[in-house]
Design an enzyme around this catalytic site. Structure first.
Site, short mmCIF file in Angstrom:
data_model
loop_
_atom_site.label_atom_id
_atom_site.label_comp_id
_atom_site.label_asym_id
_atom_site.label_seq_id
_atom_site.Cartn_x
_atom_site.Cartn_y
_atom_site.Cartn_z
N GLU A 147 0.83 -1.21 0.00
CA GLU A 147 0.00 0.00 0.00
C GLU A 147 0.87 1.26 0.00
O GLU A 147 0.54 2.24 -0.68
CB GLU A 147 -0.93 0.00 1.22
CG GLU A 147 -1.93 -1.14 1.27
CD GLU A 147 -3.03 -1.01 0.23
OE1 GLU A 147 -3.05 0.00 -0.51
OE2 GLU A 147 -3.86 -1.93 0.15
N ASP A 294 -4.45 -9.75 -8.49
CA ASP A 294 -4.84 -8.83 -9.55
C ASP A 294 -3.72 -8.00 -10.17
O ASP A 294 -3.40 -8.14 -11.35
CB ASP A 294 -5.96 -7.91 -9.05
CG ASP A 294 -5.66 -7.26 -7.70
OD1 ASP A 294 -4.57 -7.47 -7.16
OD2 ASP A 294 -6.54 -6.53 -7.19
N GLU A 388 -18.69 -6.10 -2.23
CA GLU A 388 -17.30 -6.52 -2.08
C GLU A 388 -17.09 -7.94 -2.59
O GLU A 388 -16.02 -8.29 -3.08
CB GLU A 388 -16.88 -6.39 -0.62
CG GLU A 388 -15.39 -6.45 -0.39
CD GLU A 388 -14.63 -5.21 -0.85
OE1 GLU A 388 -13.54 -4.95 -0.33
OE2 GLU A 388 -15.12 -4.50 -1.76
N GLU A 406 -12.45 0.38 -9.45
CA GLU A 406 -12.04 -0.52 -10.55
C GLU A 406 -13.06 -0.58 -11.68
O GLU A 406 -12.70 -0.64 -12.86
CB GLU A 406 -11.76 -1.93 -10.01
CG GLU A 406 -10.46 -2.08 -9.26
CD GLU A 406 -10.50 -1.51 -7.87
OE1 GLU A 406 -9.43 -1.32 -7.27
OE2 GLU A 406 -11.63 -1.26 -7.36
N THR A 492 -1.27 1.14 -10.79
CA THR A 492 -2.46 0.49 -10.26
C THR A 492 -3.27 1.41 -9.37
O THR A 492 -4.45 1.17 -9.14
CB THR A 492 -2.07 -0.79 -9.47
OG1 THR A 492 -3.21 -1.60 -9.29
CG2 THR A 492 -1.45 -0.44 -8.13
#
EC number: 3.2.1.113
Length: 814
Positions: A147, A294, A388, A406, A492
């Protein structure tokens, strides 16, 4: 994004440069110059309407960013329901979600390049000055390496990229002298100790001040990390190396990617979700394109685009072939086992896979991108937001929605590639839903439960970093952006890195390791720009014909391609013992379990636990039977839990200045009016006296005809209900007496009766944890008259919209 945060994105066109002419083959990069194609079912959107929607996005960003700066800065995030900043250690822990917070003004750094994309250059200049003046990267805080890389390092690099662009243009940032880059370099060196493992895979967490494995670091004992956590570094680390000339960052990120490639399952070419950072053993052997994996796939393809190294494209193509062979079951994307990829590992999908259609656009594989995107859109139309997680028959599996970007990302890239105005209408729906259901006076609140419309006191930094960026670019024409967005690639987290970095400071030795492990058949992959007539036939109904069969798929109980395991059941391949028939006391059943490699453990609380070890099965066929049995048992257990639990209820504040825009998650009662079967109850709130409601009320005139607020404790819930009902209350809200409790961290429960007949209780009763209850109590202190709606699901929040906006103006001006 993986686990708690992040998102993904990319620019499209490529500057002329010799080292990697093959990238011109990448389909999406060529589609920008292609003739726009749209379906007959969608009318072109006028320039005026697009501009109006773009301006609406700007106003929404101002609302979110302005409230963060006013009520939260310099905290990492805004808590939009309580109008204050979220500071690590001062709020109840949310587990891994808090690993993104490092006391480094996360939301401000994450928003830097968004300000420039939205043409807020003066605000950008002010924000950069604040970062340089206020942000400290040397805090004694344990943070996620993943993160921190995508949000903070990426945010600093994206800000630097656009700062030097603006300086070159000559109007803004003339004082700038690479200060953000120096901060990024400082942070990069702080992250490097995480890579001190024999494998080269980084530890998942690091202490910003003390690093790894020191007593004061409080981290470094972890053994596992997610694949995306280790494989989503190359863009930021390589950019840092190319910007500064310090090659060590790119070298470390490449080593981690090389190790993950080497450890892929060789027969299926898939990777698992979790890997041991010391041994390289797969800890979780399920594989998909959602959470945990991902952005690993995303960064392989984008590393090729940014760095021009063919091995990254070869690896991506190999993985992509496996994804389309095993995981893609159009329109679904289902996790499978890496060793037995024909077996599904679960029967639900997580929201993070919504990025994948956008990545397929970059790949040039448009048809499955349209299919999956349309399936996701139908889920959104059913629930207003993407849950979710949701099952293969499109029921809610996990009800939260933390305002993830996304789906907006994939919508933007599908529009970018096709020019189909259908995707503008999709974006319009996203804007309407955000304003109608997520907007609150102090920003935008995440959805606690998409079924009830209740809120969570949360506005993640990625909402500003990504959502508004993609939505604005969706409706913006080229002249609406002050720089050429196609000269950049999106990370990303949607941070912008210039494509010219591919020719800068190329001192990293590029060893093509791919050929050492596999002989790739290039015949399946395009190395030249595809003919757009192949992607988009002359038939203008092409894209519509792909979407049309999916229009009603969400409302059907058994969609096409649901799960292969069920198909095998229908063909006769059933396990010798079905989960619904299993009895733990049946010796014959226990013998069958043993044959299938399933062991039974009796727990102290009387429950039994089942564990499967495939190597202990009598044969490979018995092991597969055991796997099917375990899948059935998981589904059966999940269904039983759902049957035993009532869904949460909603407390909606409908008076000024909230007007229904704040919704709190509430627990139901086993007695009183059932809000799922009767009309909602609406009324003003009043505190009961005594506040615990355990005796006859001394202020019946105050609660008469109102909804009484009562504190938990000292007597049974039913007794409280009777006392307020006798005083004339039309409903009751019990507020937890455990200070700091929250539905974010504690499970909801039903308020039980007192063992007596409770048919005499006819008013609705709901339970709020302390944190949610304090929002109502604070509102009473500030506005005195507070009206709420008790219901099974939040009602229309469109009423009073004009008054709401006017009231906000009054609040913010005072």
């Amino acid at each position: 994004m993986s686990e708690a945060g992040g998102g993904r994105g990319f620019g499209y066109s490529v500057p002329q440069r010799a080292p990697w002419s093959l990238v011109a083959a990448t389909a999406a990069l060529c589609l920008v110059s292609a003739t726009s194609v749209w379906t007959a079912g969608a009318s072109p959107m006028s320039r005026e309407e697009k501009q109006k929607l773009g301006n609406q996005v700007l106003e929404m960003f101002d609302h979110a960013y302005g409230n963060y700066m006013e009520h939260a800065y310099p905290a990492d995030e805004l808590m939009p329901l309580t109008c204050r900043g979220r500071v690590r250690g001062q709020e109840p822990s949310r587990g891994d979600v808090d690993d993104a917070l490092g006391k480094f003004s996360l939301t401000l750094i994450d928003s830097l390049d968004t300000l420039v994309v939205l043409n807020k250059t003066k605000e950008f200049e002010d924000a950069v000055r604040k970062v340089l003046r206020d942000v400290n990267l040397d805090n004694d805080v344990v943070v996620s390496v993943f993160e921190t890389n995508i949000r903070v390092l990426g945010g600093l690099l994206g800000g630097h990229s656009l700062a030097i662009m603006l300086k070159e243009k000559g109007e803004y940032m003339q004082w700038y002298n690479d200060e953000l880059l120096q901060m990024a370099k400082q942070l990069g060196y702080k992250l490097l100790p995480a890579f001190n493992t024999t494998s080269g895979l980084p530890y998942p967490r690091i202490n910003l001040k003390f690093g790894i494995r020191k007593p004061e670091a409080r981290t470094g004992t972890e053994t596992d990390t997610c694949t995306a956590c280790a494989g989503t570094l190359i863009l930021e680390f390589a950019a840092l190396s190319r910007f500064t000339g310090a090659t060590i960052f790119e070298e470390y990120a490449r080593k981690a990617l090389d190790f993950l490639w080497e450890k892929r399952q060789r027969s299926s070419n898939l990777v698992g979700v979790t890997i041991n950072i010391h041994t390289g053993d797969w800890v979780r052997k399920d594989s998909g394109v959602g959470a945990g994996i991902d952005s690993y796939y995303e960064y392989l393809l984008k590393a090729y685009v940014l760095l021009g190294d063919d091995s990254f494209l070869e690896r991506f193509n190999t993985h992509y072939d496996a994804i389309m062979r095993y995981i893609s079951q159009p329109p679904l994307l289902l996790d499978v086992h890496i060793h037995k990829p024909m077996l599904n590992a679960r029967t639900w999908m997580d929201a993070l896979l919504a990025f994948f259609p956008g990545l397929q656009v970059l790949k040039g594989d448009i048809r499955p991108a349209i299919e999956t995107h349309e399936m996701l859109y139908q889920v959104i139309k059913k629930h207003n937001f993407l849950p979710e997680a949701f099952t293969t028959d499109f029921r809610v599996h996990w009800a939260q929605h933390p305002l993830r970007p996304e789906f907006a990302e994939s919508t933007y890239f599908l529009y970018k590639a096709t020019g189909d105005p259908y995707y503008l209408e999709v974006g319009k729906t996203l804007i309407e839903n955000l304003n109608k259901y997520a907007r609150v006076p102090c920003g935008f609140a995440a959805m606690k439960d998409v079924r009830t419309g209740s809120h969570e006191d949360r506005m993640d930094s990625f909402f500003l970093a990504e959502m508004f960026k993609y939505l604005y670019l969706l409706f913006a024409d080229k002249e609406d952006v002050i720089f050429d967005i196609e000269d950049y690639i999106f990370t990303t987290e949607a941070h912008l890195l210039p494509l010219w970095l591919s020719t800068t400071n190329q001192r990293i030795s590029k060893k093509n390791t791919t050929s050492e492990y596999t002989e790739l058949d290039d015949s399946n992959f395009d190395w030249t720009c595809p003919n757009t007539q192949i992607l988009f036939p002359n038939d203008p109904l092409y894209a519509q014909s792909i979407r049309e069969p999916l229009k009603n798929v969400v409302d059907k109980s058994c969609p096409r391609g649901i799960i292969r395991v069920e198909e095998s059941f229908r063909s006769g391949a059933k396990p010798p013992l079905r989960a619904r028939d299993f009895m733990a006391t049946n010796p014959e059943h226990l013998e069958i379990l043993k044959k299938m490699g399933v062991s039974l453990i009796h727990l102290k609380d009387g429950r039994v636990q089942l564990v499967q070890h495939a190597i202990q099965a009598a044969s490979s066929i018995d092991a597969e039977d055991g796997l099917r049995f375990m899948q059935e048992m998981i589904e059966l257990s999940s269904q039983q839990q759902k049957e035993q639990q009532l869904p949460p209820r909603a407390v909606q504040i409908v008076s000024h200045p909230f007007f229904g825009r704040v919704v709190l998650t509430a627990g139901p009662a086993q007695f009183g009016l059932d809000l799922s079967k009767h009309k909602e109850t609406r009324g003003f709130v009043a505190s009961s006296k005594p506040y615990n409601g355990c005796s006859e009320l001394t202020n019946p005139e105050a609660v008469m005809g109102k909804i009484a607020l009562i504190q938990r404790g000292q007597c049974m819930f039913a007794e409280k209900a009777r006392n307020i009902q006798n005083a004339g209350a039309i409903g009751g809200i019990v507020i937890d007496d455990n200070e700091g409790s929250s539905s974010d961290t504690a499970p909801l429960f039903q308020m039980a009766g007192d063992g007596k007949d409770t048919d005499d209780i006819t008013i609705p009763m709901l339970f709020l944890f302390s944190k949610e209850g304090s929002i109502i109590l604070d509102a009473i202190r500030e506005y005195e008259e507070v009206e709420v709606l008790l219901s099974d699901k939040a009602k229309d929040r469109g009423k009073g919209k004009k008054s709401f906006v006017f009231s906000l103006a009054l609040i913010f001006l005072t």
